[in-house]
Design a protein around this motif. Structure first.
Motif, PDB file in Angstrom:
ATOM      1  N   ASP A 183      32.729  58.412  58.662  1.00 59.94           N
ATOM      2  CA  ASP A 183      33.608  57.252  58.622  1.00 59.94           C
ATOM      3  C   ASP A 183      32.850  56.084  58.002  1.00 59.94           C
ATOM      4  OD1 ASP A 183      34.978  59.051  60.180  1.00 59.94           O
ATOM      5  OD2 ASP A 183      35.558  57.603  61.713  1.00 59.94           O
ATOM      6  N   VAL A 184      33.473  55.451  57.023  1.00 60.54           N
ATOM      7  CA  VAL A 184      32.886  54.268  56.408  1.00 60.54           C
ATOM      8  C   VAL A 184      33.902  53.136  56.464  1.00 60.54           C
ATOM      9  CG1 VAL A 184      31.429  55.650  54.868  1.00 60.54           C
ATOM     10  CG2 VAL A 184      33.650  54.830  54.058  1.00 60.54           C
ATOM     11  N   VAL A 185      33.411  51.907  56.552  1.00 60.26           N
ATOM     12  CA  VAL A 185      34.275  50.729  56.503  1.00 60.26           C
ATOM     13  C   VAL A 185      34.090  50.065  55.144  1.00 60.26           C
ATOM     14  CG1 VAL A 185      34.753  48.450  57.475  1.00 60.26           C
ATOM     15  CG2 VAL A 185      34.267  50.379  58.992  1.00 60.26           C
ATOM     16  N   LEU A 186      35.198  49.840  54.466  1.00 58.25           N
ATOM     17  CA  LEU A 186      35.202  49.310  53.100  1.00 58.25           C
ATOM     18  C   LEU A 186      36.235  48.202  53.015  1.00 58.25           C
ATOM     19  CD1 LEU A 186      35.274  51.419  49.841  1.00 58.25           C
ATOM     20  CD2 LEU A 186      37.132  49.817  50.303  1.00 58.25           C
ATOM     21  N   CYS A 187      35.891  47.110  52.375  1.00 56.86           N
ATOM     22  CA  CYS A 187      36.799  45.974  52.239  1.00 56.86           C
ATOM     23  C   CYS A 187      37.318  45.861  50.810  1.00 56.86           C
ATOM     24  CB  CYS A 187      36.107  44.669  52.640  1.00 56.86           C
ATOM     25  SG  CYS A 187      35.690  44.586  54.401  1.00 56.86           S
ATOM     26  N   GLU A 222      45.196  47.215  50.226  1.00 58.10           N
ATOM     27  CA  GLU A 222      45.742  45.889  49.927  1.00 58.10           C
ATOM     28  C   GLU A 222      44.609  44.879  49.872  1.00 58.10           C
ATOM     29  OE1 GLU A 222      49.003  44.693  52.398  1.00 58.10           O
ATOM     30  OE2 GLU A 222      49.741  46.762  52.570  1.00 58.10           O
ATOM     31  N   LYS A 223      44.670  44.023  48.877  1.00 56.49           N
ATOM     32  CA  LYS A 223      43.617  43.033  48.687  1.00 56.49           C
ATOM     33  C   LYS A 223      43.468  42.161  49.938  1.00 56.49           C
ATOM     34  CE  LYS A 223      42.022  39.333  45.598  1.00 56.49           C
ATOM     35  NZ  LYS A 223      40.649  39.874  45.532  1.00 56.49           N
ATOM     36  N   GLY A 224      42.208  41.970  50.330  1.00 57.42           N
ATOM     37  CA  GLY A 224      41.914  41.125  51.472  1.00 57.42           C
ATOM     38  C   GLY A 224      41.802  41.871  52.790  1.00 57.42           C
ATOM     39  N   LYS A 225      42.125  43.153  52.798  1.00 55.99           N
ATOM     40  CA  LYS A 225      42.035  43.936  54.027  1.00 55.99           C
ATOM     41  C   LYS A 225      40.804  44.849  54.008  1.00 55.99           C
ATOM     42  CE  LYS A 225      46.927  44.124  55.334  1.00 55.99           C
ATOM     43  NZ  LYS A 225      48.056  45.022  55.705  1.00 55.99           N
ATOM     44  N   CYS A 226      40.312  45.163  55.204  1.00 53.86           N
ATOM     45  CA  CYS A 226      39.205  46.113  55.363  1.00 53.86           C
ATOM     46  C   CYS A 226      39.735  47.408  55.982  1.00 53.86           C
ATOM     47  CB  CYS A 226      38.097  45.521  56.233  1.00 53.86           C
ATOM     48  SG  CYS A 226      37.269  44.093  55.497  1.00 53.86           S
ATOM     49  N   TYR A 227      39.141  48.510  55.585  1.00 52.26           N
ATOM     50  CA  TYR A 227      39.661  49.820  55.968  1.00 52.26           C
ATOM     51  C   TYR A 227      38.562  50.719  56.525  1.00 52.26           C
ATOM     52  CZ  TYR A 227      43.779  48.485  53.288  1.00 52.26           C
ATOM     53  OH  TYR A 227      44.882  47.834  52.818  1.00 52.26           O
ATOM     54  N   ARG A 228      38.929  51.440  57.560  1.00 50.94           N
ATOM     55  CA  ARG A 228      38.091  52.542  58.023  1.00 50.94           C
ATOM     56  C   ARG A 228      38.557  53.783  57.266  1.00 50.94           C
ATOM     57  NH1 ARG A 228      36.633  54.042  64.196  1.00 50.94           N
ATOM     58  NH2 ARG A 228      35.327  55.873  63.812  1.00 50.94           N
ATOM     59  N   SER A 283      34.693  45.365  62.525  1.00 47.26           N
ATOM     60  CA  SER A 283      36.151  45.363  62.602  1.00 47.26           C
ATOM     61  C   SER A 283      36.760  45.774  61.270  1.00 47.26           C
ATOM     62  CB  SER A 283      36.657  43.972  63.004  1.00 47.26           C
ATOM     63  OG  SER A 283      36.303  43.009  62.028  1.00 47.26           O
ATOM     64  N   TYR A 284      38.005  46.214  61.348  1.00 47.56           N
ATOM     65  CA  TYR A 284      38.752  46.585  60.149  1.00 47.56           C
ATOM     66  C   TYR A 284      40.226  46.414  60.447  1.00 47.56           C
ATOM     67  CZ  TYR A 284      39.025  50.979  62.766  1.00 47.56           C
ATOM     68  OH  TYR A 284      39.222  51.908  63.752  1.00 47.56           O
ATOM     69  N   ASP A 285      41.046  46.426  59.404  1.00 42.67           N
ATOM     70  CA  ASP A 285      42.473  46.161  59.552  1.00 42.67           C
ATOM     71  C   ASP A 285      43.319  47.417  59.614  1.00 42.67           C
ATOM     72  OD1 ASP A 285      42.405  43.153  59.185  1.00 42.67           O
ATOM     73  OD2 ASP A 285      41.451  43.802  57.315  1.00 42.67           O
ATOM     74  N   ASP A 286      42.894  48.447  58.921  1.00 46.56           N
ATOM     75  CA  ASP A 286      43.718  49.656  58.850  1.00 46.56           C
ATOM     76  C   ASP A 286      42.815  50.849  58.542  1.00 46.56           C
ATOM     77  OD1 ASP A 286      45.986  51.232  58.913  1.00 46.56           O
ATOM     78  OD2 ASP A 286      47.122  49.981  57.521  1.00 46.56           O
ATOM     79  N   GLU A 287      43.423  52.017  58.435  1.00 46.56           N
ATOM     80  CA  GLU A 287      42.666  53.248  58.200  1.00 46.56           C
ATOM     81  C   GLU A 287      43.239  54.024  57.032  1.00 46.56           C
ATOM     82  OE1 GLU A 287      42.541  55.671  61.641  1.00 46.56           O
ATOM     83  OE2 GLU A 287      41.531  54.182  62.890  1.00 46.56           O
ATOM     84  N   ARG A 288      42.387  54.831  56.449  1.00 44.59           N
ATOM     85  CA  ARG A 288      42.804  55.806  55.453  1.00 44.59           C
ATOM     86  C   ARG A 288      42.053  57.109  55.714  1.00 44.59           C
ATOM     87  NH1 ARG A 288      46.111  52.531  55.085  1.00 44.59           N
ATOM     88  NH2 ARG A 288      46.844  51.354  53.268  1.00 44.59           N
TER      89      ARG A 288
END
Length: 701
Positions: free
Chosen positions: A310-314, A255-261, A190-195
């Motif tokens: 695509d990578v997921v990074l927190c 943003e600190k605390g969020k994970c991103y795709r 899971s992730y919170d947002d994308e870039r």
């Protein structure tokens, strides 16, 4: 003109149109115009003094003649759901250039004419004209779009991102794609947002630097790289001097605390690859070229031209600016202080930087970086875990696999060998005609052909089948209609790597060479003559056996040997791709399913190799190729096979072909008779033949 239905052949297309009508229609308008921009950040506008300037105010040394879509670089994001109908109306407002758009990674399997490849699926959209691409958004994944007119227009600005998302189900189905959060991948991460991170190289004058070859074929007229960029903003090199106030580093805000795709898209023109490293942050690879893969922790990833990942990074570190390094490793031996081999130019840097920026923080004790060193928490990034994911190393192909595995049969239905190489003499004199010598080729089982643009687009003649003269000398591989699994062995007989891309479908990479004696860090391999290498003698081959002296002695490769290499194939769980790199002097084996009717281009994606002919086309299921809508741009002497004449007769009807052939036979006979009469007259035997007697054949469909 609206497309028509012509009998049973169009039934599948009509049905697909019905299916598409139930999906959402996503409409976009692309206006293509000539612009003058600052090539270091063409349309990025930040706080003064880094704001966008008028052409008059741009420093003269930075002005670039650009081609932009809707005045933006990168161009507009296309963001849709799977199976949506995408309509992109392209209005060509350029002064003198034709244009076309290819949807890189998109498979318009029901609308092959919408693939955007000039000479293959369409003619150019000429200045002052419009054309609307209509196609189904498929498959899911991170993709992009770019000009496919020539190898220069994308480097001048015609390129942008294209995202296809899984069709939402349940409560998500009622939300708009632009407002809903996409918070999961097939693997369950899971992730919170994308870039989106668009990686590219930047050229002030690509028509000079990329169109013609340098001192050695395969090399550039200019340096191998001048500048890198992230999202249209120059990513400064560690050895480059710059004004950080006017030209700051690119930032990826988190943003600190969020994970991103993070969707990485390698849109470069000439720089073969960037090895991307996120300092201080673990990253999990979840997708390659739009194919979800089993998650794997990585410390870096090597991105080649045309590839997406695509990578997921927190964002789980102390706030600050953390370096994101783009390493063009191939160019590091060309930086100052190194020996520069003949035929090369030095480069100013091989390590380029953007920054992961923790936004919405009070930056009291740190600020934006002015060097490759991070600030705040980024000044002392923690060590990361995971592997260096680099597909130029043979063993990495087995480091992960698609979540949806598609095993390959022991034997394909048909097998071909495609050789990449250089043919002809090298440029030597200033008066040597451009693009005439040292042509790249992709030969087909020994038929050595360099790409020549067909006079009429291949799809419009079923790959040349209905009008052979239009594709004479064009490398087209006609796949047997009863073949489903096709294997292609690719041998690279050159000291240059090639980034290969297939239109219309993905392939599976089932085998690759493992030549540690000729990897990216072995500069000596580039200059290694054929007789001084570890490759077994029986596997060596020259690119052009007729030219093996001087510098051309360097154009050779170590070929695939079925007896020795086939046992190493991965047929159980190979990676699925549409773009990958075949390393120098190396080989690879790919397989694909020939089940998508159309003519699909297969080519090297390095821009300077395109004008010199490293292109071929795959003609698949011509009997099932759908009729071409009458608004698709065409050109040349041949009629489109599915269109009708003024009598309502289809140009490709057998009776129509027989009639035209009969007319041509009579014309030939009349010409022979006229020439005979002329000869008789010249010898004083008979009356004069009319001087205007000519054979003007009727174009066959």
């Amino acid at each position: 003109m609206a497309p028509k239905c012509w009998g049973v052949l169009l039934l599948c297309v009509c049905l697909s149109t019905l299916r598409l009508s139930s999906a959402t229609i996503r409409k976009y308008e692309f206006v293509v115009e000539n612009w003058v921009v600052d090539f270091l950040r063409p349309t990025v506008s930040l706080k003064r003094p880094a704001d966008r300037k008028t052409p008059f105010s741009i420093p003269e040394e930075n002005r670039k003649s650009a081609l932009l879509i809707n005045g933006a670089y990168p161009g507009p994001l296309i963001d849709v759901f799977e199976n949506d109908t995408v309509e992109v109306t392209v209005a060509n407002e350029l002064i003198s250039d034709g244009v076309s758009i290819h949807w890189h990674g998109i498979h318009p399997i029901h609308q092959p004419w919408a693939d955007g490849a000039v000479g293959v699926t369409q003619a150019p959209i000429m200045p002052g004209n419009n054309f609307t691409y209509r196609f189904q958004a498929f498959p899911v994944g991170t993709h992009y779009w770019h000009s496919h007119m020539d190898g220069m227009q994308s480097a001048k600005g015609i390129r942008g991102p294209f995202i296809v998302r899984p069709k939402p189900t349940g409560p998500q189905a009622v939300k708009n794609s632009n407002s809903s959060k996409r918070n999961g991948v097939a693997s369950g991460i899971s992730y919170d947002d994308e870039r989106i991170m668009i990686l590219a190289d930047e050229w002030q004058n690509p028509e000079v630097c990329l169109k013609l070859e340098g001192a050695m074929a395969g090399n550039d007229v200019c340096s191998d790289i001048d500048y890198a960029s992230v999202n249209g903003q120059v990513a400064w090199g560690d050895l480059q001097e710059f004004d950080s106030r006017k030209y700051p580093y690119p930032l990826i805000d988190v943003e600190k605390g969020k994970c991103y795709r993070i969707r990485l898209i390698m849109m470069a023109s000439n720089a073969e690859n960037f090895i991307v490293t996120f300092f201080g942050h673990n990253a999990t690879l979840v997708s390659l070229d739009g194919v979800d893969v089993k998650p794997i922790l990585i410390s870096s990833i090597n991105m080649h031209i045309g590839e997406r990942a695509d990578v997921v990074l927190c964002a789980d570190q102390e706030p600050g600016y953390y370096p994101i390094e783009l390493l063009y490793d191939y160019a590091c031996t060309l930086t100052p202080g190194h020996f520069i081999p003949p035929g090369f130019h030095p480069v100013s840097s091989c390590r380029f930087y953007a920054f992961l920026h923790y936004a919405k923080q009070k930056e009291i004790f740190y600020g934006p970086p002015k060097s490759p060193e991070g600030t705040g928490g980024g000044a002392n990034p923690k060590a990361t875990s995971g592997i260096d994911f680099d597909l130029t190393n043979a063993w990495i192909w087995n480091a992960t696999s698609p979540i949806d595995v598609e095993p390959e049969p022991e034997e394909p239905d048909v097998r071909y060998t495609v050789t990449l190489g250089l043919e002809g003499e090298l440029y030597q004199k200033p008066r040597d005609r451009p693009l005439a010598k040292s042509r790249w080729y992709m030969d087909l089982d020994g038929r050595r052909l360099t790409w020549t643009k067909p006079t009429t687009p291949l799809l419009h003649t079923k790959g040349g089948n209905t009008c052979p003269e239009s594709s004479k000398g064009v490398p087209v591989l006609n796949i047997p209609e009863d073949a489903e699994t096709v294997e292609i062995v690719i041998n690279n007989l050159s000291p240059t790597a090639h980034n290969i891309h297939m239109h219309g479908m993905r392939f599976q990479v089932v085998n690759v060479a493992n030549f540690q004696w000729c990897n990216v860090n072995k500069t000596a391999c580039f200059l290694m003559p054929e007789f001084l290498n570890p490759c077994p003698k029986e596997d060596r081959a020259y690119a052009d056996p007729n030219h093996t002296g001087g510098l051309q002695a360097l154009y050779w490769g170590c070929t695939y040997n079925p007896e020795k290499d086939r046992p190493h194939a991965n047929l159980k769980a190979p990676l699925r791709k549409d773009s990958f790199q075949v390393w120098q002097r190396s080989w690879a084996v790919i397989r694909f399913k020939a089940n998508r009717p159309g003519v699909w281009q297969f080519h090297c994606h390095m821009e300077q190799h395109i004008p010199l002919g490293m292109i071929m086309a795959l003609n698949i299921l011509p009997s099932r190729q759908p009729p071409i809508p009458e608004d698709v741009p065409t050109e040349g002497p041949c009629p489109v096979w599915s269109w009708k004449d003024s009598n309502g007769q289809k140009f490709s009807d057998p009776e129509r072909i027989r009639t035209l052939e009969e007319q041509n036979r009579h014309l030939r006979e009349a010409l022979i008779k006229a020439e005979a009469e002329s000869d008789r007259c010249a010898n004083g035997i008979g009356p004069a033949a009319h001087k205007s007697a000519q054979y003007s054949p009727v174009a066959l469909p």
